[in-house]
Design a protein around this motif. Structure first.
Motif, PDB file in Angstrom:
ATOM      1  N   SER A  26       0.819  -1.212   0.000  1.00  0.00           N
ATOM      2  CA  SER A  26       0.000   0.000   0.000  1.00  0.00           C
ATOM      3  C   SER A  26       0.857   1.269   0.000  1.00  0.00           C
ATOM      4  N   GLN A  27       2.102   1.178   0.436  1.00  0.00           N
ATOM      5  CA  GLN A  27       2.979   2.345   0.477  1.00  0.00           C
ATOM      6  C   GLN A  27       3.886   2.452  -0.746  1.00  0.00           C
ATOM      7  N   THR A  28       3.781   1.502  -1.660  1.00  0.00           N
ATOM      8  CA  THR A  28       4.627   1.490  -2.850  1.00  0.00           C
ATOM      9  C   THR A  28       3.916   2.163  -4.007  1.00  0.00           C
ATOM     10  N   ASP A  29       4.621   3.056  -4.673  1.00  0.00           N
ATOM     11  CA  ASP A  29       4.082   3.718  -5.851  1.00  0.00           C
ATOM     12  C   ASP A  29       3.990   2.709  -7.001  1.00  0.00           C
ATOM     13  N   GLU A  30       2.932   2.781  -7.772  1.00  0.00           N
ATOM     14  CA  GLU A  30       2.727   1.809  -8.852  1.00  0.00           C
ATOM     15  C   GLU A  30       3.857   1.842  -9.871  1.00  0.00           C
ATOM     16  N   ARG A  31       4.470   2.975 -10.081  1.00  0.00           N
ATOM     17  CA  ARG A  31       5.580   3.073 -11.046  1.00  0.00           C
ATOM     18  C   ARG A  31       6.789   2.260 -10.606  1.00  0.00           C
ATOM     19  N   ASP A  32       6.908   2.003  -9.301  1.00  0.00           N
ATOM     20  CA  ASP A  32       8.053   1.257  -8.786  1.00  0.00           C
ATOM     21  C   ASP A  32       7.819  -0.249  -8.715  1.00  0.00           C
ATOM     22  N   MET A  33       6.584  -0.692  -8.901  1.00  0.00           N
ATOM     23  CA  MET A  33       6.263  -2.121  -8.814  1.00  0.00           C
ATOM     24  C   MET A  33       6.840  -2.872 -10.004  1.00  0.00           C
ATOM     25  N   ARG A  34       7.299  -4.091  -9.730  1.00  0.00           N
ATOM     26  CA  ARG A  34       7.835  -4.936 -10.791  1.00  0.00           C
ATOM     27  C   ARG A  34       6.774  -5.951 -11.219  1.00  0.00           C
ATOM     28  N   THR A  35       6.887  -6.446 -12.387  1.00  0.00           N
ATOM     29  CA  THR A  35       6.144  -7.551 -12.994  1.00  0.00           C
ATOM     30  C   THR A  35       4.668  -7.283 -13.260  1.00  0.00           C
ATOM     31  N   PHE A  36       3.867  -6.819 -12.309  1.00  0.00           N
ATOM     32  CA  PHE A  36       2.432  -6.600 -12.524  1.00  0.00           C
ATOM     33  C   PHE A  36       2.052  -5.193 -12.091  1.00  0.00           C
ATOM     34  N   GLY A  37       0.830  -4.799 -12.435  1.00  0.00           N
ATOM     35  CA  GLY A  37       0.294  -3.525 -11.989  1.00  0.00           C
ATOM     36  C   GLY A  37      -0.348  -3.640 -10.615  1.00  0.00           C
ATOM     37  N   ARG A  38      -0.819  -2.514 -10.097  1.00  0.00           N
ATOM     38  CA  ARG A  38      -1.393  -2.450  -8.750  1.00  0.00           C
ATOM     39  C   ARG A  38      -2.598  -3.383  -8.599  1.00  0.00           C
ATOM     40  N   ASP A  39      -3.492  -3.408  -9.562  1.00  0.00           N
ATOM     41  CA  ASP A  39      -4.700  -4.235  -9.444  1.00  0.00           C
ATOM     42  C   ASP A  39      -4.369  -5.729  -9.364  1.00  0.00           C
ATOM     43  N   ALA A  40      -3.444  -6.163 -10.200  1.00  0.00           N
ATOM     44  CA  ALA A  40      -3.064  -7.585 -10.195  1.00  0.00           C
ATOM     45  C   ALA A  40      -2.411  -7.963  -8.870  1.00  0.00           C
ATOM     46  N   TRP A  41      -1.545  -7.087  -8.358  1.00  0.00           N
ATOM     47  CA  TRP A  41      -0.902  -7.388  -7.078  1.00  0.00           C
ATOM     48  C   TRP A  41      -1.900  -7.406  -5.934  1.00  0.00           C
ATOM     49  N   LEU A  42      -2.868  -6.505  -5.970  1.00  0.00           N
ATOM     50  CA  LEU A  42      -3.877  -6.481  -4.916  1.00  0.00           C
ATOM     51  C   LEU A  42      -4.669  -7.784  -4.889  1.00  0.00           C
ATOM     52  N   VAL A  43      -5.086  -8.252  -6.050  1.00  0.00           N
ATOM     53  CA  VAL A  43      -5.824  -9.523  -6.124  1.00  0.00           C
ATOM     54  C   VAL A  43      -4.949 -10.671  -5.640  1.00  0.00           C
ATOM     55  N   LEU A  44      -3.700 -10.689  -6.074  1.00  0.00           N
ATOM     56  CA  LEU A  44      -2.789 -11.765  -5.660  1.00  0.00           C
ATOM     57  C   LEU A  44      -2.545 -11.743  -4.156  1.00  0.00           C
ATOM     58  N   LEU A  45      -2.377 -10.560  -3.585  1.00  0.00           N
ATOM     59  CA  LEU A  45      -2.136 -10.468  -2.147  1.00  0.00           C
ATOM     60  C   LEU A  45      -3.361 -10.855  -1.333  1.00  0.00           C
ATOM     61  N   VAL A  46      -4.533 -10.431  -1.759  1.00  0.00           N
ATOM     62  CA  VAL A  46      -5.739 -10.714  -0.978  1.00  0.00           C
ATOM     63  C   VAL A  46      -6.159 -12.175  -1.124  1.00  0.00           C
ATOM     64  N   LEU A  47      -6.183 -12.672  -2.346  1.00  0.00           N
ATOM     65  CA  LEU A  47      -6.640 -14.045  -2.561  1.00  0.00           C
ATOM     66  C   LEU A  47      -5.548 -15.083  -2.306  1.00  0.00           C
ATOM     67  N   GLY A  48      -4.300 -14.690  -2.488  1.00  0.00           N
ATOM     68  CA  GLY A  48      -3.205 -15.639  -2.325  1.00  0.00           C
ATOM     69  C   GLY A  48      -2.630 -15.678  -0.929  1.00  0.00           C
ATOM     70  N   SER A  49      -3.065 -14.783  -0.081  1.00  0.00           N
ATOM     71  CA  SER A  49      -2.604 -14.630   1.302  1.00  0.00           C
ATOM     72  C   SER A  49      -1.092 -14.805   1.426  1.00  0.00           C
TER      73      SER A  49
END
Length: 62
Positions: free
Chosen positions: A17-40
């Protein structure tokens, strides 16, 4: 075993939540959010390994 897993997941969510989307690797914010919430815990480990921005190399001079 439950407490360390929850701590890892919580840390990853806060870090995400504190990482800017421009600094994220591999996927965008939406994909990471789904992966983090559903993938625990698996999503949390994936975030730390493949999504979190790389730290600058502090050993390199200049």
């Amino acid at each position: 075993m439950l407490i360390p897993c929850l701590a890892l997941w919580g840390y990853s969510l806060v870090d995400f939540s504190q990482t800017d989307e421009r600094d994220m690797r591999t996927f965008g914010r939406d994909a990471w959010l789904v992966l983090l919430v559903l993938g625990s815990v698996v999503g949390a480990v994936a975030w730390l390994v493949a999504g979190r921005p790389r730290r600058p190399d502090l050993r390199r001079p200049g």
